[in-house]
Design an enzyme around this catalytic site. Sequence first.
Site, PDB file in Angstrom:
ATOM      1  N   SER A 182       1.102  -1.199   0.047  1.00  0.00           N
ATOM      2  CA  SER A 182      -0.272  -0.006   0.004  1.00  0.00           C
ATOM      3  C   SER A 182       1.039   1.632  -0.253  1.00  0.00           C
ATOM      4  O   SER A 182       2.436   1.383   0.145  1.00  0.00           O
ATOM      5  CB  SER A 182      -1.057   0.157   1.123  1.00  0.00           C
ATOM      6  OG  SER A 182      -1.841  -1.415   0.932  1.00  0.00           O
ATOM      7  N   GLY A 183       0.208   2.402   0.257  1.00  0.00           N
ATOM      8  CA  GLY A 183       1.198   3.980  -0.368  1.00  0.00           C
ATOM      9  C   GLY A 183       1.572   4.057  -2.428  1.00  0.00           C
ATOM     10  O   GLY A 183       2.041   4.908  -1.965  1.00  0.00           O
ATOM     11  N   HIS A 210       9.801   3.069  -3.237  1.00  0.00           N
ATOM     12  CA  HIS A 210       9.434   2.865  -1.911  1.00  0.00           C
ATOM     13  C   HIS A 210      10.617   3.808  -1.358  1.00  0.00           C
ATOM     14  O   HIS A 210      10.966   3.443   0.086  1.00  0.00           O
ATOM     15  CB  HIS A 210      10.234   1.054  -1.732  1.00  0.00           C
ATOM     16  CG  HIS A 210       8.956   0.233  -2.292  1.00  0.00           C
ATOM     17  ND1 HIS A 210       9.733  -0.238  -3.281  1.00  0.00           N
ATOM     18  CD2 HIS A 210       7.569  -0.057  -2.453  1.00  0.00           C
ATOM     19  CE1 HIS A 210       8.769  -1.266  -4.150  1.00  0.00           C
ATOM     20  NE2 HIS A 210       7.281  -1.095  -3.302  1.00  0.00           N
ATOM     21  N   GLY A 214      42.010 -26.337   6.304  1.00  0.00           N
ATOM     22  CA  GLY A 214      42.897 -25.606   5.821  1.00  0.00           C
ATOM     23  C   GLY A 214      43.130 -24.611   4.529  1.00  0.00           C
ATOM     24  O   GLY A 214      44.381 -23.967   4.039  1.00  0.00           O
ATOM     25  N   ASP A 270      37.551 -21.058  16.612  1.00  0.00           N
ATOM     26  CA  ASP A 270      36.970 -20.931  15.234  1.00  0.00           C
ATOM     27  C   ASP A 270      37.619 -20.398  13.896  1.00  0.00           C
ATOM     28  O   ASP A 270      37.347 -18.948  13.685  1.00  0.00           O
ATOM     29  CB  ASP A 270      35.541 -21.082  15.183  1.00  0.00           C
ATOM     30  CG  ASP A 270      35.093 -21.508  13.408  1.00  0.00           C
ATOM     31  OD1 ASP A 270      35.537 -22.664  13.263  1.00  0.00           O
ATOM     32  OD2 ASP A 270      33.768 -20.983  12.472  1.00  0.00           O
TER      33      ASP A 270
END
Length: 569
Positions: free
Chosen positions: A56-57, A220, A395, A549
């Site tokens: 909408s808009g 938008h 690796g 990690d």
Amino acid sequence: MKKFINHPEDVVEEMLQGLALLHPGSARLPGHKALIRADAAQARTQQVAILSGGGSGHEPAHAGYIGAGMLSAAVAGEVFTSPSSDTVYAAIHAVAAKPGALLVVKNYTGDRLNFGLAAEMARAEGIAVEIVVVDDDVALQGADRATGARGLAGTVLIHKVVGAAAADGKSLAELAAIGKAAVASLATMGVSFSAGTSPAVGRPSFELGEHEMELGLGIHGEPGVRRMQVQPADQLTETLLNGILRPGKFADQKRVAVLVNNLGATTEMELAIVARHTLSFLAAREFTVERIYAGTFLSSLDMAGISISLLALDDERLRWIDAATTAPAWPNVTRQPPRLADAHIAAPAGAKVGSPGAAQTEVGRKTQQAMNAACNALLAAEDELTELDRVTGDGDLGISMARAARAVQSAMASYPVDDSAAALQALGHTLRLELGGSSGPLYGVLFLRCASVLARTHAIGLAQWSEALSQGCQALSELGGAKPGDRTMLDALDPFVKTLQQEVDVKSTQEALLAAVAAGEHGADATAHMKPALGRSSYLGERVLGYPDPGAKAISVCLRAACQALFAR
């Protein structure tokens, strides 16, 4: 913000209630935010149903085009938000029968996904459905955008053409071909002096200086291709038309219909001034303007802007444009060519539009700066990441991340960096292609999900970025199955995002980001004490303890470099 509303969360529902009252030819689809033809029960057996919609808009789009000779149904989402696939599916069921349904969809990700899914659901129920995607925006012509060009006000001309052709009794296959051919002969470009104000947000989606305008923007509130100084009406009209004609769609098509569209807050006076010069400009270039329309056809809330659309015509397409319709928002009275008697034919101003892909805004420059800094940091960390992965994995992470960093730097010139969502989407596609292994899909889904969230956001600030990254983390979990504590990149990304969400409203942007970076680095370091649950490290068990990690380390390296780059001079 001053608006004639009750509560922001109720605007779409109350608007639909009002439109159903104002348009006797439309009826509310019970239980859904959609309007359909009041005579849908009869019409659905006599012709192919034509459906469209979106956020909408944009009123009078799309409900204003419901009627004989145009749409069978219009589906409404929240402001600037795609409607749900369930609502689209329900609308198809309500208005389509044996002849089938044609969906006219503007080329935005949410619309394509939800209308596309609804079409597939309907096909599974035995309803024949075809889709015509409208991508009439030429502002980003030639840019390397995975999403393609946007759908703008020219969509209304497609509604008219396929709606009239459906009323003529054309088959679904014929209508799909007619619609796609019309889209290929359609071009639109817009400009605005201000952004629209969403009732839910209460402030404009972007700010412009007193003498600035945004050229080539979407509907938008997303940025355009260039921010430039305001031009007089005639020069600005030529800037838009030069952009429309440059792609060459109209090289040998000299008969056109023209749509001068109000994006929300432009007066009839200004539209008439632009229409006057549009006609003279095209006539000077030997175009025959068969029809010209000026008014509010597809708006962007209260945006003070216009767009111009050109549709190439032949006799049949002109007949469909002229065909009668009961749709309340279509100007039925304009059925003859405009007269040029009093128009002044001026020479073109020769205005130039900025090249797509080049940063034209501060957002674009910062985006390039952050991406480049992250890439350089990964290149510098290649040996460290390789050694960590040699101990805890196979690796190759350092090599893979460095390869991806070089690929991003090579491709960055093609990224639409002034549009944050589109830039992230382009980045995601580069990484999914270049990283390979498990990291490629994970980084790809992270940035693609972030992009899709930002694409639905009309005002992008730190809060919106934190929400996009939060949903990016969710996408990582959904795709890879990991959760915080499993010793993965999420263990750095999740604390970064949570800290950012906590600090966004209590600290400055720089302080919030640096606090989040520190939390992400702490999270990466903490993985040294986690037993791996996923990935190749899981095969090594406790042997990886004492080493962080490498995936978490890599994302923390990127986050620090990118965030610091945002504040570099």
